[in-house]
Design a protein around this motif. Sequence first.
Motif, PDB file in Angstrom:
ATOM      1  N   HIS A   1       0.827  -1.203   0.000  1.00 29.85           N
ATOM      2  CA  HIS A   1       0.000   0.000   0.000  1.00 29.85           C
ATOM      3  C   HIS A   1       0.865   1.258   0.000  1.00 29.85           C
ATOM      4  O   HIS A   1       0.585   2.217  -0.743  1.00 29.85           O
ATOM      5  CB  HIS A   1      -0.920   0.003   1.219  1.00 29.85           C
TER       6      HIS A   1
ATOM      7  N   GLN B   1     -10.286  -2.024  -2.151  1.00 30.99           N
ATOM      8  CA  GLN B   1      -9.666  -0.731  -1.962  1.00 30.99           C
ATOM      9  C   GLN B   1     -10.221   0.251  -2.994  1.00 30.99           C
ATOM     10  O   GLN B   1     -10.503  -0.111  -4.125  1.00 30.99           O
ATOM     11  CB  GLN B   1      -8.148  -0.832  -2.118  1.00 30.99           C
TER      12      GLN B   1
ATOM     13  N   SER C   1      -6.451  -3.726   4.618  1.00 33.80           N
ATOM     14  CA  SER C   1      -6.829  -4.385   3.362  1.00 33.80           C
ATOM     15  C   SER C   1      -6.622  -5.894   3.410  1.00 33.80           C
ATOM     16  O   SER C   1      -7.160  -6.621   2.579  1.00 33.80           O
ATOM     17  CB  SER C   1      -6.031  -3.797   2.199  1.00 33.80           C
TER      18      SER C   1
END
Length: 696
Positions: A244, A406, A509
């Motif tokens: 990320h 996401q 996530s």
Amino acid sequence: MNQLGDLNNVEDYNYSIEGIKVLNNEGKKAFHKSIYHLIFRSKTNTVKKTFTFCLFTLLILLSGNVKSQNIPLLDQEDIEVSWPSIIMRDINSTIELKLKTPKAIQTFDNKEVTAFINQKPYGIRFEDEKATIDYDFPQDETVIVQVDNFTAKKDVTPIPLWTSILPPLIAILMALVFKEVYSALFTGLLVGTTTIFYYGGSNLFFSIIRGIFEIVDTYIIQALLEKDHLSIIVFSLFIGATVHLITRNGGMKGVVNILSKRANSPKSGQFITWILGVIIFFDDYANTLVVGNTMRPVTDRLKISREKLAYIVDSTAAPVAAIAFITTWIGAELSYISSGIKSIGIDVKPYNVFMSSLEYAYYPIFTLIFILFIIFLGSDYGPMRKSELRARNTGQVSPAAAEDTQSSEELTPKKGIKPRAFNAVIPVLVIILGTFAGLFYTGWNQEIWDSPTLAFTQKLSAIIGNANSFTALLWSSFMGMASALILTMVQKIMKLQETIDNLMEGIKSMLAAILILTLAWSIAQVTQNMHTADFISRSLLEVNLSPYILPALSFILAAVVSFSTGSSWGTMAILYPLIIPASWYVAMDFGMTQDEALPIFFNVVSTVLAGSVLGDHCSPISDTTILSSLASNCTHIEHVRTQLPYALTVGAVSVVFGTLPAAYGIPSYILFPLGIIILFLIVKVFGKKIPNKAKV
């Protein structure tokens, strides 16, 4: 005097000494009187008898200060019995006996006694106040345990072994039919726990209620308390945080820009994914997470479906790790093989067995080549074709019902950030090289490294095989995350608070995938407790077959067990000690010489490994399958559904054109080209071209 025997006999003499030790006071008085009459009143005055009884008198005088004692016995209050919590029919379960009272502990701890179960004797030994008895519970019965004066009873209704297949079978069928994995796994768990409580004596209603609570307070907790499982979870969280952050700091965009020069079409994008999967060969977990997360932005841009990405990632991870010489798998493989050959008594080293078995590794090698045919012929069939057509026509790389978890903003760099590839390359290299360094460090053995009899590759393989792979993965993933954080801060791309927030978003996530993993581990524990693998193994091995059929049977058996349990390593651990001796003895009983039996033996070793990987590829409850879905951000059930036809195709070709004819002596240099040609023809005939701009 009759109880002391004839004193002219040495054995009786020894027995008499032991008899003196246990005589009570009245017995000793009678014995003293007998000696007096025999020595002083007897008409027989031989020197031998006089000397013998003088010696006995001396022994009695010496034992005069010893307190009188009875033969010690275990009474009802001295023992506590612990019955098995889960009792399967015809499966050895452990009954535990524990000494309770100080008197019993002092007298019987570290001593051997005889116990009886339903009047059948069992020799047991109390160690650290505990002793165990293995009993197979063959039928509904009242089990009576007796030791001296102690008795314990239990009415037992053993669980039929065939019910052990229900939890994984129902979970798998529900997942495939309803395309929803959480409820499928939970239902499979509930079937297992309900069955256990129902046969334990509860009615159906209370069995269901207790089964639900058992899932929550026992199986899920046990899954999370397993150290290796926690290592995978933490490793995944670190990887998620790293991916990320390197996405938001522009690093991944820089990598995409570089790869775009090479990966400028769906074909080249898939091929680069395949190459990365082969290069990161030393660990399947690291392979899956690194390759999936790195290539996802590239394949998305090229309109390659997430299902295809997940398939390539999953099908290059385990096959490469399973057959490479220097991987985190090799230690476990050699250990399992060693446990199997010990019972045979043949003079062969596990590493040599592994090397010889690679000649028959049809499924892993065919899988890697099959992917190349799919890529370069540009053809697909089955559910995968529909996914690829959707992606090419609409640009929708995921199914409409399951878009990315996401947001699009989270998957793109922060506005105003200049893409720099090294912001992603450095953390990824830290993870890859750090994993290899960690494996080398945790497995280091100076004696192995200095051994003059081992080649360099053997030394490296042995060291990495002995390494702690989970520790290495934890170290490397943490350092990768730390390096991403440092790069972001040093270049002032983000402030500390924003950097940490992005790391936390990456961790969030991963939570959905971790929940699936936890449920999958829980159902694997249920299958272990209910001995699902034993049921499958016994069912298939009861058929009396020729040794030439054994390799194919072993492949199918391993695939079924792995599919049902979701664990390739667990399957190898179960089957290698069982199948290796069985194949050897069947070959010997068939009249084969050792030289004739060895090829079949090596073939069996290879097929257990290959079948384990096949079942793992096909199983919705496999952790590597779940991780492949996670890394590719692909709907899990869609990944399983689209990969299944391809895995089964390669598996069938491997058995029919590889494993089976190899057992009859056809050499591998013929079978490998033959299998490759068959796979090429299958893709050519059944596959249909997926043009860059496809039309349905």
